[in-house]
Design a protein around this motif. Sequence first.
Motif, PDB file in Angstrom:
ATOM      1  N   ASN A 116       0.833  -1.200   0.000  1.00 14.26           N
ATOM      2  CA  ASN A 116       0.000   0.000   0.000  1.00 14.26           C
ATOM      3  C   ASN A 116       0.874   1.258   0.000  1.00 14.26           C
ATOM      4  O   ASN A 116       2.090   1.175   0.153  1.00 14.26           O
ATOM      5  N   TYR A 117       0.228   2.399  -0.145  1.00 12.96           N
ATOM      6  CA  TYR A 117       0.962   3.655  -0.278  1.00 12.96           C
ATOM      7  C   TYR A 117       0.451   4.702   0.706  1.00 12.96           C
ATOM      8  O   TYR A 117      -0.699   4.668   1.135  1.00 12.96           O
ATOM      9  N   LEU A 118       1.339   5.619   1.028  1.00 16.09           N
ATOM     10  CA  LEU A 118       0.999   6.714   1.932  1.00 16.09           C
ATOM     11  C   LEU A 118       0.674   7.964   1.124  1.00 16.09           C
ATOM     12  O   LEU A 118       1.359   8.286   0.150  1.00 16.09           O
ATOM     13  N   THR A 119      -0.363   8.668   1.534  1.00 18.56           N
ATOM     14  CA  THR A 119      -0.688   9.967   0.964  1.00 18.56           C
ATOM     15  C   THR A 119      -1.332  10.804   2.062  1.00 18.56           C
ATOM     16  O   THR A 119      -1.477  10.323   3.195  1.00 18.56           O
ATOM     17  N   ALA A 120      -1.710  12.039   1.756  1.00 16.22           N
ATOM     18  CA  ALA A 120      -2.218  12.912   2.816  1.00 16.22           C
ATOM     19  C   ALA A 120      -2.935  14.126   2.237  1.00 16.22           C
ATOM     20  O   ALA A 120      -2.796  14.451   1.051  1.00 16.22           O
ATOM     21  N   THR A 121      -3.689  14.770   3.097  1.00 18.87           N
ATOM     22  CA  THR A 121      -4.257  16.095   2.790  1.00 18.87           C
ATOM     23  C   THR A 121      -3.727  17.069   3.831  1.00 18.87           C
ATOM     24  O   THR A 121      -3.466  16.686   4.976  1.00 18.87           O
ATOM     25  N   THR A 140      -1.122   8.054  -4.834  1.00 17.57           N
ATOM     26  CA  THR A 140      -2.041   9.187  -4.943  1.00 17.57           C
ATOM     27  C   THR A 140      -1.326  10.439  -4.455  1.00 17.57           C
ATOM     28  O   THR A 140      -0.799  10.450  -3.341  1.00 17.57           O
ATOM     29  N   PRO A 141      -1.294  11.495  -5.263  1.00 18.75           N
ATOM     30  CA  PRO A 141      -0.628  12.729  -4.832  1.00 18.75           C
ATOM     31  C   PRO A 141      -1.304  13.312  -3.593  1.00 18.75           C
ATOM     32  O   PRO A 141      -2.508  13.113  -3.378  1.00 18.75           O
ATOM     33  N   ILE A 142      -0.557  14.019  -2.780  1.00 19.95           N
ATOM     34  CA  ILE A 142      -1.165  14.642  -1.611  1.00 19.95           C
ATOM     35  C   ILE A 142      -2.152  15.716  -2.077  1.00 19.95           C
ATOM     36  O   ILE A 142      -1.979  16.327  -3.129  1.00 19.95           O
TER      37      ILE A 142
END
Length: 293
Positions: A116-121, A140-142
């Motif tokens: 899995n991958y890490l992303t954020a808002t 997914t881009p932040i």
Amino acid sequence: MKYSKQILSCMLAMVLLSACSENTTKNVENNTDHSIEKQEQTDQKKVEETTNGESTNTESDQTKDSQTAVDDQTTNLDDKDQKVNNQADVIASIKKELNTKLPVLLPSQLPIKEGNYLTATTKIEKNKYTIVFYETKKRTPINDTSLKKNSLEKLILAKYSVVKYNSLEKANEVIGFEDFSKVGGQKMNLGHNIIGYQDAGAGALWTSWNEGRWALATHTRTTKPELGLALAKQAVDFLEKNTLPIPKPNGSIRLDAIKSTENNVKWQHNNIVYSIEKVKNPLDALKIATSMK
């Protein structure tokens, strides 16, 4: 006299026959020796060719095996590097987005599943910034628009915020530090020479203790008292090997053995409060807090 000639003739014939026989035998022996020598040389050449062939094949096989092992090791390292680089890249991108005068202190590692991958808002306000970390199945881009959906609530790893309050007193209220040795309760041995205090009320059971400037507590129901005590011991053991940020003056931690969204870690630097919330696994909340840089 005539008889003597006959005898001489017979004797001469016998001598000639004997000489021919000896020459024939020598020729046969010489030919035989030459054939044997030639065969031995041929056999030796075949042995050498076979040995050299086996040696070459063995060396080739060993080279292939070594290369395969290196390739496998490289693949494993690549997988680990990709996971680390993914998180490092996301954290670096977040830092670039945080156009704020507040201190920028971020976790360096968040617990995500393999693959899995890490992303954020990110959200920036006058005296506050908030980061919501997500675990996704694809890169997914932040601040991607897809992360604004309410349905992604279940993908949240943690919510992290930094808030500057108007006064130290207000920040102290948010932290809610307590010296549990003064509050009292039933004493419990949590290991590593740490004493906890249990207190029950309204169906809830708390196991609380202090470590330095930190006040920690685990929560469970009175019907499942063993869960709270076990979680407290796990937390104490984890913090024996991992270091929390140094609060000024205090920090507080709540770990819940029942409700997966009630785990939080808070600490202050005077009137600035750092908070980690919405972490489903209580020990993951500690892992995030101890990775702050």
